[in-house]
Design a protein around this motif. Sequence first.
Motif, short mmCIF file in Angstrom:
data_model
loop_
_atom_site.label_atom_id
_atom_site.label_comp_id
_atom_site.label_asym_id
_atom_site.label_seq_id
_atom_site.Cartn_x
_atom_site.Cartn_y
_atom_site.Cartn_z
N GLY A 183 61.35 17.40 -80.88
CA GLY A 183 62.51 17.66 -81.69
C GLY A 183 62.49 18.88 -82.08
O GLY A 183 63.57 19.43 -82.22
N ALA A 184 61.12 19.77 -82.09
CA ALA A 184 61.28 20.87 -82.72
C ALA A 184 61.37 22.02 -81.50
O ALA A 184 61.16 23.31 -81.57
N GLY A 185 61.67 21.38 -80.23
CA GLY A 185 61.87 22.26 -79.13
C GLY A 185 60.95 22.39 -78.24
O GLY A 185 60.96 23.37 -77.34
N TYR A 186 59.59 22.05 -78.30
CA TYR A 186 58.49 22.02 -77.42
C TYR A 186 58.60 21.56 -76.14
O TYR A 186 59.19 20.37 -76.03
N SER A 187 58.22 22.21 -75.01
CA SER A 187 58.36 21.63 -73.81
C SER A 187 57.24 20.55 -73.80
O SER A 187 56.29 20.42 -74.26
N ILE A 188 57.37 19.56 -72.69
CA ILE A 188 56.48 18.47 -72.26
C ILE A 188 55.02 18.84 -72.10
O ILE A 188 54.00 18.70 -72.55
N ARG A 189 54.97 20.13 -71.29
CA ARG A 189 53.81 20.64 -71.10
C ARG A 189 53.18 21.14 -72.37
O ARG A 189 51.95 21.15 -72.50
N GLN A 190 53.90 21.98 -73.30
CA GLN A 190 53.32 22.49 -74.56
C GLN A 190 52.80 21.11 -75.32
O GLN A 190 51.67 21.42 -75.89
N ILE A 191 53.60 20.21 -75.12
CA ILE A 191 53.20 19.05 -76.12
C ILE A 191 52.00 18.47 -75.61
O ILE A 191 51.00 17.95 -76.34
N SER A 192 51.82 18.39 -74.30
CA SER A 192 50.50 17.98 -73.75
C SER A 192 49.55 18.59 -73.97
O SER A 192 48.30 17.87 -74.38
N LYS A 193 49.49 20.07 -74.14
CA LYS A 193 48.32 20.71 -74.34
C LYS A 193 48.13 20.49 -76.27
O LYS A 193 46.88 20.17 -76.39
N LEU A 194 48.98 20.15 -76.77
CA LEU A 194 48.87 20.07 -78.31
C LEU A 194 48.38 18.66 -78.83
O LEU A 194 47.80 18.75 -79.66
N VAL A 195 48.52 17.71 -78.00
CA VAL A 195 48.14 16.42 -78.45
C VAL A 195 46.89 16.02 -77.36
O VAL A 195 46.75 14.78 -77.45
N ASN A 196 46.64 16.91 -76.32
CA ASN A 196 45.55 16.61 -75.55
C ASN A 196 45.70 15.15 -74.71
O ASN A 196 44.88 14.24 -74.79
N LEU A 197 46.79 15.27 -74.10
CA LEU A 197 47.28 14.25 -73.44
C LEU A 197 48.12 14.51 -72.10
O LEU A 197 48.63 15.64 -72.22
#
Length: 197
Positions: free
Chosen positions: A166-180
Amino acid sequence: GRLLFKLGAPMGNKTKQAFSVPKWIYKSKENSRMFLRALLEDELTTIKIEKKNYSIQPRLKMSKCEEFLPDLREFLQQIRTMLKLFDVNCGEIIRYPITNRDQKAKELYFHINRNKENIIKFGKQIGFRASSMKIKKLKECVRVLEETRYNRKPFIDTQKIVYLRGAGYSIRQISKLVNLNATSVHRVIREKNMRGA
């Protein structure tokens, strides 16, 4: 204070000046360990179990005035490199979203990866020295992680994934941030959208 200044410690308001890790610390593994203990004991979020047998994702966040942000990024990169000396892996350095328009200091942060082996290594190789609360929480966390280290089902923080999307992060960025992995992140977002619809 004068002695610490001569050894490389900054004097005065740290948000308004440039500084880096002194070479006599940075070039020595044992000095790096002691420096990391002191810095992270003050600045790192408390490492504890968040859900069942998974740790929170520890975050190191620091701030400086806008003009000194490149210096802060370099300092945080030094910290990431020092952590790597102890096989502790971290995420990328990210700029923290501004929540207050009058806020003069800008913030950068990175996470220590939350996977079990990584947190166990942090506890065994670095740990904390003075804060009894942080020492106790980390010790309890490492004990749980060691007991469950071979449980392979990953922890999925649905709320955080949805918030970051919702904050505009891409799936790839989210993947790194949540270690998934990205596939799992995409599945969470798709399922959430289907339920919302």
